[in-house]
Scaffold this motif. Structure first.
Motif, mmCIF file in Angstrom:
data_model
loop_
_atom_site.group_PDB
_atom_site.id
_atom_site.type_symbol
_atom_site.label_atom_id
_atom_site.label_comp_id
_atom_site.label_asym_id
_atom_site.label_seq_id
_atom_site.Cartn_x
_atom_site.Cartn_y
_atom_site.Cartn_z
ATOM 1 N N PHE A 7 0.913 -1.373 -0.055
ATOM 2 C CA PHE A 7 -0.176 0.030 -0.146
ATOM 3 C C PHE A 7 1.005 1.429 0.127
ATOM 4 N N GLY A 8 1.965 1.208 0.648
ATOM 5 C CA GLY A 8 2.909 2.191 0.750
ATOM 6 C C GLY A 8 3.327 2.822 -0.495
ATOM 7 N N VAL A 9 3.917 1.406 -1.307
ATOM 8 C CA VAL A 9 4.442 1.689 -2.517
ATOM 9 C C VAL A 9 3.417 2.335 -3.735
ATOM 10 N N PHE A 10 2.236 1.876 -3.613
ATOM 11 C CA PHE A 10 1.319 2.196 -4.509
ATOM 12 C C PHE A 10 1.007 3.797 -4.183
ATOM 13 N N SER A 11 0.860 4.126 -2.968
ATOM 14 C CA SER A 11 0.541 5.444 -2.522
ATOM 15 C C SER A 11 1.535 6.379 -2.986
ATOM 16 N N LEU A 12 2.723 5.895 -2.753
ATOM 17 C CA LEU A 12 3.989 6.848 -3.372
ATOM 18 C C LEU A 12 3.950 7.011 -4.817
ATOM 19 N N VAL A 13 3.827 5.815 -5.634
ATOM 20 C CA VAL A 13 3.633 5.816 -7.134
ATOM 21 C C VAL A 13 2.276 6.633 -7.715
ATOM 22 N N GLU A 14 1.226 6.477 -6.873
ATOM 23 C CA GLU A 14 -0.001 7.162 -7.266
ATOM 24 C C GLU A 14 0.193 8.638 -7.019
ATOM 25 N N GLY A 15 1.054 8.784 -5.961
ATOM 26 C CA GLY A 15 1.143 10.378 -5.690
ATOM 27 C C GLY A 15 2.012 11.240 -6.495
ATOM 28 N N VAL A 16 2.933 10.355 -6.958
ATOM 29 C CA VAL A 16 3.879 11.105 -8.257
ATOM 30 C C VAL A 16 2.940 11.183 -9.361
ATOM 31 N N MET A 17 2.122 10.404 -9.704
ATOM 32 C CA MET A 17 1.161 10.595 -10.830
ATOM 33 C C MET A 17 0.180 11.634 -10.617
ATOM 34 N N GLY A 18 -0.338 11.711 -9.317
ATOM 35 C CA GLY A 18 -1.216 13.029 -9.145
ATOM 36 C C GLY A 18 -0.670 14.196 -9.287
ATOM 37 N N ILE A 19 0.638 14.252 -8.571
ATOM 38 C CA ILE A 19 1.209 15.557 -8.570
ATOM 39 C C ILE A 19 1.633 15.970 -10.129
ATOM 40 N N THR A 20 2.015 15.018 -10.723
ATOM 41 C CA THR A 20 2.480 15.375 -12.067
ATOM 42 C C THR A 20 1.203 15.687 -13.316
ATOM 43 N N LEU A 21 0.222 15.184 -12.823
ATOM 44 C CA LEU A 21 -0.933 15.586 -13.817
ATOM 45 C C LEU A 21 -1.400 17.016 -13.280
ATOM 46 N N ASN A 22 -1.472 17.059 -11.959
ATOM 47 C CA ASN A 22 -2.078 18.451 -11.574
ATOM 48 C C ASN A 22 -1.030 19.537 -11.786
ATOM 49 N N ALA A 23 0.266 19.219 -11.964
ATOM 50 C CA ALA A 23 1.545 20.048 -12.409
ATOM 51 C C ALA A 23 1.270 20.297 -13.845
ATOM 52 N N PHE A 24 0.836 19.319 -14.398
ATOM 53 C CA PHE A 24 0.589 19.507 -15.913
ATOM 54 C C PHE A 24 -0.501 20.951 -16.396
ATOM 55 N N ILE A 25 -1.629 20.343 -15.533
ATOM 56 C CA ILE A 25 -2.653 21.234 -15.721
ATOM 57 C C ILE A 25 -2.336 22.892 -15.550
ATOM 58 N N ILE A 26 -1.605 23.105 -14.343
ATOM 59 C CA ILE A 26 -1.252 24.392 -13.935
ATOM 60 C C ILE A 26 -0.223 24.915 -15.120
ATOM 61 N N LEU A 27 0.906 24.082 -15.536
ATOM 62 C CA LEU A 27 1.822 24.456 -16.542
ATOM 63 C C LEU A 27 1.411 24.819 -17.570
ATOM 64 N N THR A 28 0.247 24.111 -18.157
ATOM 65 C CA THR A 28 -0.319 24.195 -19.584
ATOM 66 C C THR A 28 -1.081 25.611 -19.547
ATOM 67 N N ASN A 29 -1.719 25.916 -18.288
ATOM 68 C CA ASN A 29 -2.537 27.143 -18.567
ATOM 69 C C ASN A 29 -1.598 28.459 -18.394
#
Length: 325
Positions: A7-29
Motif C-alpha cells: 500500500f505504501g509503494v502504491f501510495s507513493l507511485v500514485e502520488g507522483v502520478m497525481g502531482i504530475t497531472l495536476n502540475a501539467f494542468i497548472i503549467l499548461t495554463n
C-alpha cells in the motif's frame, strides 16, 4: 512484502502520478497565459484546483506515513489538523463554482436572477474564489483546538509501538455541524442545483428539437451532455471523498476493511479530479495527447478527426470551457 508495504509503494507511485497531472494542468495554463492567451473562468479554477490537489496529496502522504510510523502519528495529526480540512473544504467550493459556471454557460433562462448570475459570474469569479478560500480557512483553523486524537496500541520491549485503535474526536458538536454546513453542505447544494438546472435545460432542448426538428441546436445538446457528464463525475467524486474522510475520522480498528477502502479513495482523489479536469477541457486534452501520447497515436487521432470533419462539415464546439449560446 507486507500488505502495508504494498500500500505504501502504491501510495507513493500514485502520488507522483497525481502531482504530475495536476502540475501539467497548472503549467499548461500558465504557458498559455505567458504566450498571450487569456485564461477563461474554468482555466482559472483548474489552476487553483491543481495547486490545492498538489498540496492535499503531499499532506495525505504525510498523514499515511504518520499512521505507518505509529509513534509520530499524534504529532503529524496536529500539524495537519487545520490544513487538511481547509484543502478539503476549498476543493468542494472550487467544484461548486466550476459547476455553477458550466450551468450558467449552457442554460438559457429568462429569470432575472439567473440572467444576472450569467452576466456577473465571469467578472466576479476571482472574488468568489478568494472569499470561499477565506471561509474554508476560517472554519478550519479551530480544528487545532477542537479536534483531538486518541489511540491505543501495543508496546514491545524493543521500543516499537504498533497502533491498533485510533479515534479522532471533537470537543464541540456545534463546530462540527457548522464546519460541515459551510464547507460541505452548501457547496454540494450548489453543485446539485447546477446539475438539476442543466439537466432541465437539456430536456427542454431535446423537446424543442423533436417538436420543431431544429438541427441548429444540435451542438447545444452536445455541450449540455459534456458539461453535465463533468458535473456528475465531480459530484460523485466529491461525495466519495467526503464519505471516505468521515469514515477515516471515526477509525475504530486499524484492521477494518473500511479504513483500507477509505484510504484508497482519499489518496486517489487528487489524481481522479485531475483526470476529470483534463477530459473536460479541449485545450488540456489536446496538450495532454501531444505531450504523453506516441507520435503514431497522435497521427491516428488526427486522421480520425479529419474523417469526422469530412463527415460533419458544419462541426461544433462541444467543449464546456468554450460554450457559445
Amino acid at each position: 512484502m507486507s500488505s502495508s508495504m504494498y500500500f505504501g509503494v502504491f501510495s507513493l507511485v500514485e502520488g507522483v502520478m497525481g502531482i504530475t497531472l495536476n502540475a501539467f494542468i497548472i503549467l499548461t495554463n500558465m504557458i498559455g497565459l505567458r504566450s498571450g492567451s487569456k485564461l477563461t473562468p474554468p482555466d482559472i479554477i483548474h489552476v487553483v484546483m491543481g495547486m490545492v490537489n498538489i498540496s492535499l496529496r503531499g499532506l495525505l502522504l504525510g498523514h499515511f506515513l504518520g499512521i505507518w510510523l505509529s509513534a509520530s502519528y499524534s504529532i503529524w495529526f496536529y500539524v495537519t489538523a487545520s490544513p487538511v480540512p481547509f484543502l478539503m473544504y476549498y476543493t468542494f467550493w472550487l467544484t461548486a463554482w466550476l459547476c455553477t459556471y458550466y450551468c450558467t454557460s449552457i442554460t438559457t433562462s429568462n429569470n432575472g436572477l439567473f440572467t444576472w448570475m450569467k452576466r456577473c459570474l465571469p467578472s466576479s469569479l476571482p472574488h468568489l474564489l478568494v472569499s470561499s478560500g477565506l471561509v474554508s480557512l476560517v472554519i478550519s483553523i479551530p480544528a487545532n483546538w477542537v479536534l483531538y486524537v486518541s489511540f491505543q496500541g501495543t508496546s514491545f520491549g524493543n521500543g516499537t509501538f504498533i497502533i491498533t485503535n485510533v479515534g479522532i474526536r471533537s470537543k464541540s458538536l456545534v463546530y462540527i455541524v457548522m464546519a460541515n454546513l459551510l464547507g460541505c453542505c452548501l457547496p454540494f447544494i450548489l453543485i446539485l442545483f447546477s446539475l438539476i438546472t442543466s439537466v432541465s435545460s437539456l430536456l427542454r432542448h431535446i423537446r424543442n428539437m423533436k417538436k420543431n426538428n431544429l438541427e441548429s441546436i444540435r451542438h447545444k445538446l452536445q455541450s449540455h451532455i459534456n458539461a453535465i457528464r463533468t458535473m456528475v463525475m465531480l459530484l460523485m467524486l466529491s461525495g466519495l471523498f467526503y464519505t471516505a474522510e468521515s469514515i477515516l475520522f471515526n477509525i475504530e480498528s486499524m484492521g477494518d476493511v473500511k479504513i483500507v477502502v477509505s484510504w484508497w479513495v482519499i489518496i486517489m482523489f487528487p489524481t481522479s479530479e485531475a483526470v476529470i479536469m483534463i477530459q473536460a477541457s479541449q485545450k488540456l486534452r489536446k496538450t495532454f495527447l501531444g505531450v504523453f501520447c506516441p507520435a503514431k497515436l497522435m497521427n491516428g487521432i488526427t486522421n480520425l478527426a479529419t474523417l469526422n470533419l469530412k463527415l460533419n462539415p458544419a462541426g461544433f464546439n462541444s467543449d464546456p470551457d468554450h460554450i457559445h449560446l
